[in-house]
Design a protein around this motif. Structure first.
Motif, PDB file in Angstrom:
ATOM      1  N   MET A   1       0.685  -1.314   0.100  1.00 31.92           N
ATOM      2  CA  MET A   1       0.116  -0.093  -0.307  1.00 31.92           C
ATOM      3  C   MET A   1       0.848   1.463  -0.162  1.00 31.92           C
ATOM      4  O   MET A   1       0.350   2.366   0.389  1.00 31.92           O
ATOM      5  N   ARG A   2       2.178   1.174  -0.520  1.00 32.98           N
ATOM      6  CA  ARG A   2       3.040   2.497  -0.658  1.00 32.98           C
ATOM      7  C   ARG A   2       3.185   3.135   0.826  1.00 32.98           C
ATOM      8  O   ARG A   2       3.678   4.230   0.644  1.00 32.98           O
ATOM      9  N   MET A   3       3.019   2.521   1.888  1.00 32.35           N
ATOM     10  CA  MET A   3       3.340   3.122   3.101  1.00 32.35           C
ATOM     11  C   MET A   3       4.949   3.065   3.232  1.00 32.35           C
ATOM     12  O   MET A   3       5.483   3.912   3.891  1.00 32.35           O
TER      13      MET A   3
ATOM     14  N   LEU B   1      -1.091   4.672 -10.517  1.00 32.65           N
ATOM     15  CA  LEU B   1      -2.534   5.211  -9.960  1.00 32.65           C
ATOM     16  C   LEU B   1      -3.587   4.427 -10.706  1.00 32.65           C
ATOM     17  O   LEU B   1      -4.490   4.227 -10.132  1.00 32.65           O
TER      18      LEU B   1
ATOM     19  N   ARG C   1      -4.072   1.413  -8.915  1.00 29.16           N
ATOM     20  CA  ARG C   1      -4.639   1.914  -7.624  1.00 29.16           C
ATOM     21  C   ARG C   1      -6.126   1.910  -7.646  1.00 29.16           C
ATOM     22  O   ARG C   1      -6.897   1.688  -6.486  1.00 29.16           O
ATOM     23  N   ALA C   2      -6.818   2.569  -8.686  1.00 26.56           N
ATOM     24  CA  ALA C   2      -8.199   2.593  -8.875  1.00 26.56           C
ATOM     25  C   ALA C   2      -9.027   1.159  -8.920  1.00 26.56           C
ATOM     26  O   ALA C   2     -10.104   1.157  -8.785  1.00 26.56           O
TER      27      ALA C   2
ATOM     28  N   TYR D   1      -8.292  -1.681   0.104  1.00 23.07           N
ATOM     29  CA  TYR D   1      -7.695  -1.999   1.155  1.00 23.07           C
ATOM     30  C   TYR D   1      -8.219  -1.877   2.582  1.00 23.07           C
ATOM     31  O   TYR D   1      -8.817  -0.708   2.766  1.00 23.07           O
TER      32      TYR D   1
ATOM     33  N   CYS E   1     -14.016   8.765   0.015  1.00 25.72           N
ATOM     34  CA  CYS E   1     -13.303   7.763  -0.434  1.00 25.72           C
ATOM     35  C   CYS E   1     -13.743   7.624  -1.890  1.00 25.72           C
ATOM     36  O   CYS E   1     -12.727   7.245  -2.791  1.00 25.72           O
TER      37      CYS E   1
ATOM     38  N   LEU F   1     -11.972  10.252  -3.730  1.00 22.61           N
ATOM     39  CA  LEU F   1     -10.312   9.875  -4.234  1.00 22.61           C
ATOM     40  C   LEU F   1     -10.108   8.605  -5.182  1.00 22.61           C
ATOM     41  O   LEU F   1      -9.375   8.674  -5.922  1.00 22.61           O
ATOM     42  N   CYS F   2     -11.292   7.959  -5.423  1.00 26.58           N
ATOM     43  CA  CYS F   2     -11.187   6.997  -6.511  1.00 26.58           C
ATOM     44  C   CYS F   2     -11.655   7.494  -7.938  1.00 26.58           C
ATOM     45  O   CYS F   2     -12.092   6.606  -8.729  1.00 26.58           O
ATOM     46  N   ASP F   3     -12.009   8.653  -7.992  1.00 26.71           N
ATOM     47  CA  ASP F   3     -12.599   9.490  -9.264  1.00 26.71           C
ATOM     48  C   ASP F   3     -13.893   8.930  -9.400  1.00 26.71           C
ATOM     49  O   ASP F   3     -14.410   8.985 -10.500  1.00 26.71           O
TER      50      ASP F   3
END
Ligand SMILES: Nc1ncnc2c1ncn2[C@@H]1O[C@H](COP(=O)(O)OP(=O)(O)OP(=O)(O)O)[C@@H](O)[C@H]1O
Ligand SMILES: [Mg+2]
Lengths: 225, 309, 257
Positions: B57-59, B77, B80-81, B85, B105, B108-110
């Motif tokens: 998750m890119r953390m 990205l 990611r869409a 998670y 949310c 954020l996911c378009d």
């Protein structure tokens, strides 16, 4: 490529902001320092506001005084090769704030003794006498008072100041010779030379050294003529 | 193409303030999850499961190795869409209501606003939060937050779901609902990668599992392959028996364990079943179940990991 | 662009924060008090209302921008909300920018409210409206710019140090920024070339906040000239862009354990 976007933007905008800053500085008519130096006019109120950091605050104001003086000094000499301390209208309030914040700031009194007489000799005397009241054991301040009185041609008062100072512990021997010198040949050019020589030798302030050196040179020119 | 590809993933944590020390939380992990699988990610506390999720998750940027999801690098990205998670400790903005949070949310996911609002309402219903939809998340209980987290992970109708302990904090009903939800998603062809400590859930849901211990992969594969079947042994559960009967059973069973209701007996082979029936009928007991004895996941853990510690 | 939803959500966070309202009420009370003080100092009402009002606006605004600015990112890391954001199709840079502009929106709204309150106090003190009352708005705009700079600085610090240290650094930067003319003076009058170079570099690196202070002049009836407003706006935009680029640079490399 993508990796470099942020660093490049950072540098570009930093340069642009610096350019904008310089553009605005160039456009300002009144020099900032003169306009802004006096955030406050009374050291007493500042002392209260400084919540106990008055020593530090006094240092800051002392530095401001020197910065202001230095800037004016450079500017005047740049314009007409001459330095005229009587144009430093903020010098007195700045010095007053400094010693109100810290009444034992000897350097400030000594600085005032040399330069305030050119602005107002009455207040110069009051300034140094205030220093003596706050620091009665400091013989140098009596020397300064003697100097200020001598510049007003008040030789009797000058002699008195030297006499009082010479009795203090730590006072050098030459202080004891000063009252006689003042009373006998206060107005002599030789006396003036002696006074400025002492000032030059005793002081470690670069401004005072420069000024007294210039005075000595001038006196020497008179003598040669 | 595998949906999740993990290659040689290694993660060191630096600990200590003065003298920095590296602690290896994940050690050259290799893993592949195929499309449409429900994949269980197991291991004791501190095994490195959450660390793996955080890298995916890119953390965290891994110390070594790499991973791809849906064939794309982790920073992609568009990929990611297409995923969802649920973090291990879900924290969501407590000043939002559950509905506002889901719509956020969605943004954020378009998702367009109206689609997001519609989807939020559906999901709140699915996770059983429709009564609390307009309550601030500040006032949510742990289990309610977990449900909101599940809904949030599903807002973009993802193809791949990453769930870090989805069952933690849920009540029995919630767990069953979550199981049903996962089964449902699986039926719709989604891939689900989840970690859990609840072995019965894992046994009930997973196609394949991977077992991790101290950052290393211990075992992975189908459950039926991992868990040893014990030759011909039979396990029978009986109820309504007394001490006397238990003693009688012990005479021929390999092992008899009393349970609150009765007992569980392990028999050498199915030939012993007739004798068992005889004994309990005699005492008016009842036969509850007869199964081929298979090692449970719990036994596996005890055997493999208990021994390693 | 996910900046807009993140910014709006950040704005919504502060709009639902009760502490912020208390702060605003306090500032407005102070402005009302300035009217009373103005009554005592006969003939000085306008000056005192403007002085006190704009000063209160600056002080509270700066505190707000420092403390909220630090919380923008560090709070999300602390409580784990960042995990949710990063798993979604959002760039880290978009997150930083969204957070920043969200707080700027909050600061803008509260600046407008405070400036309106000062205008109201002036109208009351002068017993009627007067074109001169609008001259405080350019000064208020400059204060707002100063706040956005401080927010960017606070955000930048919070990207690489703890909240407490960031607050300390940001406060220091604010003080030095307000003394930047002295820094320049120092740069020009020092004897040592090294000191001159360092203080010149610092002068350009640290925000020049003294330029944004037009309170005294406004209180004495001057209106900030448009050239100054424009110059300061350009400066603020460039400085903020640089600070945000640095913040993004650091934030893009960070690990969230
Ligand atoms: N922020 C951190 N700093 C240092 N070490 C950490 C950090 N987070 C995790 N670790 C260490 O990494 C190892 C793996 O932790 P991780 O959280 O991945 O375990 P887990 O499998 O998720 O455990 P659990 O089942 O308890 O959730 C542990 O030894 C832990 O101590
Ligand atoms: Mg975990």
């Amino acid at each position: 490529m993508k990796r470099l976007t942020c660093p490049i933007l950072l540098i570009v905008f930093l340069v642009l902001s610096a350019a904008a800053q310089d553009w605005m500085d160039a456009r300002r008519r009144v020099p900032l320092a003169v306009k802004e130096t006096l955030y406050v006019s009374s050291g007493e109120s500042l002392k209260r506001a400084s919540i106990g950091f008055d020593g530090l605050m006094a240092d800051i104001y002392w530095i401001r005084t020197l910065l202001y003086f230095g800037e004016q000094f450079e500017r005047q000499r740049g314009v007409n090769q001459q330095f005229d301390a009587s144009q430093l209208e903020l010098l007195e309030p700045l010095l007053n704030i400094t010693i109100e914040l810290d009444p034992r700031y000897i350097a400030a009194y000594r600085f005032g003794a040399v330069f305030l007489p050119e602005i107002n000799s009455e207040s110069a005397v009051r300034f140094v006498e205030r220093g003596i009241r706050n620091n009665p054991g400091e013989w140098r301040l009596y020397q300064d008072l003697g100097f200020v009185q001598w510049r007003r041609n008040r030789f009797r008062e000058a002699a008195d100041a030297y006499a009082r100072g010479s009795r203090l512990p730590g006072a050098p021997a030459w202080m004891r010779t000063m009252p006689a010198l003042m009373l006998v040949k206060g107005g002599d050019r030789e006396t003036a030379r002696e006074m400025f020589l002492r000032l030059y030798r005793e002081s470690d302030d670069p401004f005072i050294k420069q000024i007294s050196e210039a005075q000595l040179k001038m006196l020497d020119q008179y003598r040669e003529r | 193409m595998s949906v999740i590809e993990i290659e040689n993933l290694t993660q060191d944590y630096q600990i200590g303030f003065w003298r920095k020390r590296n602690v290896r939380a994940l050690d050259s992990l290799n893993l592949r999850v195929e499309a449409g699988e429900v994949f269980g990610f197991l291991g004791p506390n501190g095994a490195g499961k959450t660390t793996t999720f955080k890298i995916l998750m890119r953390m965290l940027r891994p110390t070594a190795g790499e991973a791809r999801i849906l064939g794309q690098p982790l920073d992609d990205l568009r990929m990611r869409a297409r995923i969802g998670y649920l973090p291990e400790r879900p924290y969501f903005y407590h000043y939002l209501t559950a509905r506002e949070f889901l719509v956020f949310c969605g943004a954020l996911c378009d998702l367009p606003r109206d689609r997001a609002a519609k989807r939020a309402a559906d999901l709140l219903d699915q996770v059983g939060l429709s009564d609390s939809a307009d309550k601030h998340l500040r006032k949510f209980s742990k289990g309610m937050l977990q449900r909101a987290g599940l809904a949030q992970a599903l807002i973009n109708d993802p193809e791949v779901l990453f769930l870090d302990e989805p069952m933690s904090g849920l009540d029995p009903l919630g767990r069953r609902e979550a199981r049903e939800l996962i089964a449902n998603l699986r039926a719709r062809g989604k891939t689900i990668f989840f970690s859990s400590h609840i072995l019965t859930d894992v046994e009930a849901m997973c196609d394949r599992v991977a077992i991790l211990n101290r950052g290393r992969l211990v075992e992975s594969g189908r459950l039926s392959e991992i868990l040893k079947t014990r030759s011909n042994e039979i396990e029978a559960v009986v109820s309504g028996v007394n001490e006397e009967i238990l003693a009688e059973l012990r005479e021929f069973a390999l092992e008899v364990q009393p349970t609150p209701e009765g007992a569980r007996a392990r028999l050498e082979s199915d030939r012993d079943i007739a004798r068992l029936l005889e004994v309990i009928h005699h005492a008016n007991g009842r036969l509850v179940s007869v199964n081929p004895a298979r090692e449970s996941l719990e036994d596996f853990f005890m055997r493999e990991i208990g021994g390693m510690k | 662009m996910k900046i807009i939803p993140i910014a709006l959500n950040t704005f919504r966070e502060s709009a639902r924060d009760r502490a912020l309202y208390n702060l605003m009420v306090f500032v407005i009370l102070l402005i009302i008090a300035s009217v009373v003080m103005g009554r005592i100092a006969v003939g000085q009402e306008v000056k005192i209302v403007i002085d006190l009002g704009l000063s209160a606006m600056t002080v509270f605004g700066v505190l707000m921008s420092i403390f909220l600015g630090i919380g923008l990112v560090s709070k999300e890391i602390e409580n784990g909300a960042i995990a949710n954001i990063l798993s979604k199709p959002v760039r880290r840079t978009e997150f930083i920018l969204g957070k920043y502009f969200g707080l700027c929106l909050t600061l803008f709204v509260s600046s407008v409210v405070m400036a309106a309150a000062i205008t109201g106090a002036l109208i009351y003190a002068q017993g009627g409206s007067d074109a001169a009352q609008w001259r405080l708005w350019p000064a208020a705009w400059l204060i707002f710019l100063e706040l956005t700079i401080m927010t960017a600085v606070a955000l930048l610090f919070s990207c690489f140090s703890s909240p407490a240290l960031s607050a300390l650094f940001a406060l220091l930067i604010f003080l030095i920024g307000r003394w930047s003319p002295d820094l320049k003076l120092f740069a020009e009058t020092s004897n040592s070339a090294a000191v001159r170079a360092v203080s010149r570099a610092l002068y350009h690196l640290l925000p020049n906040l003294a330029n944004f202070n037009y309170i005294n002049e406004t209180a004495h009836g001057e209106v900030a000239p448009w050239r100054m407003i424009a110059g300061n706006t350009v400066y603020a935009v460039c400085y903020i862009a640089a600070a945000l680029a640095a913040a993004a640079l650091i934030f893009n490399r960070r690990n969230f354990k």
